[in-house]
Motif scaffolding. Sequence first.
Motif, PDB file in Angstrom:
ATOM      1  N   GLU A 214       0.792  -1.249  -0.086  1.00 37.48           N
ATOM      2  CA  GLU A 214       0.059   0.071  -0.054  1.00 37.48           C
ATOM      3  C   GLU A 214       0.942   1.158  -0.205  1.00 37.48           C
ATOM      4  O   GLU A 214       0.633   2.334  -0.706  1.00 37.48           O
ATOM      5  CB  GLU A 214      -0.897   0.060   1.254  1.00 37.48           C
ATOM      6  CG  GLU A 214      -1.997  -0.891   1.363  1.00 37.48           C
ATOM      7  CD  GLU A 214      -1.556  -2.433   1.473  1.00 37.48           C
ATOM      8  OE1 GLU A 214      -2.319  -3.341   1.432  1.00 37.48           O
ATOM      9  OE2 GLU A 214      -0.403  -2.478   2.158  1.00 37.48           O
ATOM     10  N   SER A 217       2.594   1.522  -3.614  1.00 39.44           N
ATOM     11  CA  SER A 217       1.678   1.981  -4.472  1.00 39.44           C
ATOM     12  C   SER A 217       1.156   3.450  -4.235  1.00 39.44           C
ATOM     13  O   SER A 217       0.985   4.176  -5.303  1.00 39.44           O
ATOM     14  CB  SER A 217       0.326   1.032  -4.311  1.00 39.44           C
ATOM     15  OG  SER A 217       0.698  -0.129  -4.815  1.00 39.44           O
ATOM     16  N   THR A 218       0.925   3.790  -3.171  1.00 41.04           N
ATOM     17  CA  THR A 218       0.578   5.256  -2.646  1.00 41.04           C
ATOM     18  C   THR A 218       1.898   6.090  -3.535  1.00 41.04           C
ATOM     19  O   THR A 218       1.472   7.338  -4.098  1.00 41.04           O
ATOM     20  CB  THR A 218       0.651   5.749  -1.328  1.00 41.04           C
ATOM     21  OG1 THR A 218      -0.658   4.721  -1.052  1.00 41.04           O
ATOM     22  CG2 THR A 218       0.242   7.006  -1.283  1.00 41.04           C
ATOM     23  N   HIS A 219       3.257   5.869  -3.344  1.00 43.63           N
ATOM     24  CA  HIS A 219       3.987   6.628  -3.767  1.00 43.63           C
ATOM     25  C   HIS A 219       4.929   6.330  -5.119  1.00 43.63           C
ATOM     26  O   HIS A 219       5.262   7.367  -5.726  1.00 43.63           O
ATOM     27  CB  HIS A 219       5.328   6.645  -2.633  1.00 43.63           C
ATOM     28  CG  HIS A 219       5.156   7.018  -1.316  1.00 43.63           C
ATOM     29  ND1 HIS A 219       5.208   8.523  -1.192  1.00 43.63           N
ATOM     30  CD2 HIS A 219       4.623   6.499  -0.108  1.00 43.63           C
ATOM     31  CE1 HIS A 219       4.847   8.690   0.286  1.00 43.63           C
ATOM     32  NE2 HIS A 219       4.563   7.676   0.742  1.00 43.63           N
TER      33      HIS A 219
END
Length: 367
Positions: A214, A217-219
């Motif tokens: 997570e 994927s966010t960054h």
Amino acid sequence: MPDTFPIRKIIHVDMDAFYASVEQLDNPELQGKPLAVGGGGKRGVVAAASYEARKFGVRSAMSGMLAQRLCPGLIFAPTRFERYREISEQVRKIFFDYTDLVEPLSLDEAYLDVTENKKGNPSASLIAQEIRERIFNEVGLTASAGISINKFIAKIASDYNKPNGQKTVNPEDVLPFLEALDIRKFHGVGKVTAEKMYQLGIFTGTDLKSKTIEFLSTHFGKSGGYYYHVVRGVHTSEVKPNRIRKSLAAERTFSENLSSEIFMLEKLQHIAEEVSRRLKKSDVAGKTITLKIKYSDFTLQTRSKTVPYYVSETSIIMETAKDLLYQDSMQNSVRLLGISLSNLNTEKPKKKPTSKEAVSVQLRFAF
């Protein structure tokens, strides 16, 4: 290691300073001397550098002028791609003596899947050593190799003992190897991404592995899932003997910047003819035509148009390129023009793996 993905025996063979080494092979007086393949001077670009030149900091894609400043005794040789292709074919014939699963990445490197091989040799490391010896004895050049359970790790390993060396990462060593790896060594992590990872406290594989999917994927968007899996040794891409061509292109850098669109059209005509020739030679055609423009200040611009039918004829390519050229005003004088065709008739719709295909029993091998 997880048992939900296959362990293969993959070799990545990478020729050492290929273009420069071919020039030194054909011209013995150049052996042992700092050599750059490409153009010197104000507009030239280094396509490849010998190891003697690399000691001075000369690298591929560097301007010829900078290369000469770094290495005053640097010798320049013009590129001879027909000769490089000829040597590349000789090397590939050696590969096919061992396996039909050969995936060329370029003229100077390829993946080989030797999980099952024509020699019946259970050791991928010994196969790699034998291949490298044959390349030296039969072709006269040196090559380096990386050997491991998948393409990702094999490619990283091939850089470790260059030139003229090899490195094997055995199944039990994969995770320690990746955890200790500098993040810049991970393929897919460029300069910009590496800087971003540094800001997030990610410097090694261990640091990367500590982050959740997570978080990554966010960054890093879609690439986050890729980083999450490869640092755990998961890379399921198979060696594809017949790589599907995604695009075909030709471009020219000019000795003097062009400011007149009339002169640009003349240059584009030659580029369109070259693209058409390459398309017909490869027996392919495409629907998306892209015009590439590099300005004198090195800013890059692309303009594309997709037509409803596959094209390969010079006249149609040129007509579309002309429309794209006049689509918008020039920002500056132009130093490079290029035309590429993509959305080719070689592309096939992707097939989603079934749950049965996605899970494979782990195999144990002697590397």
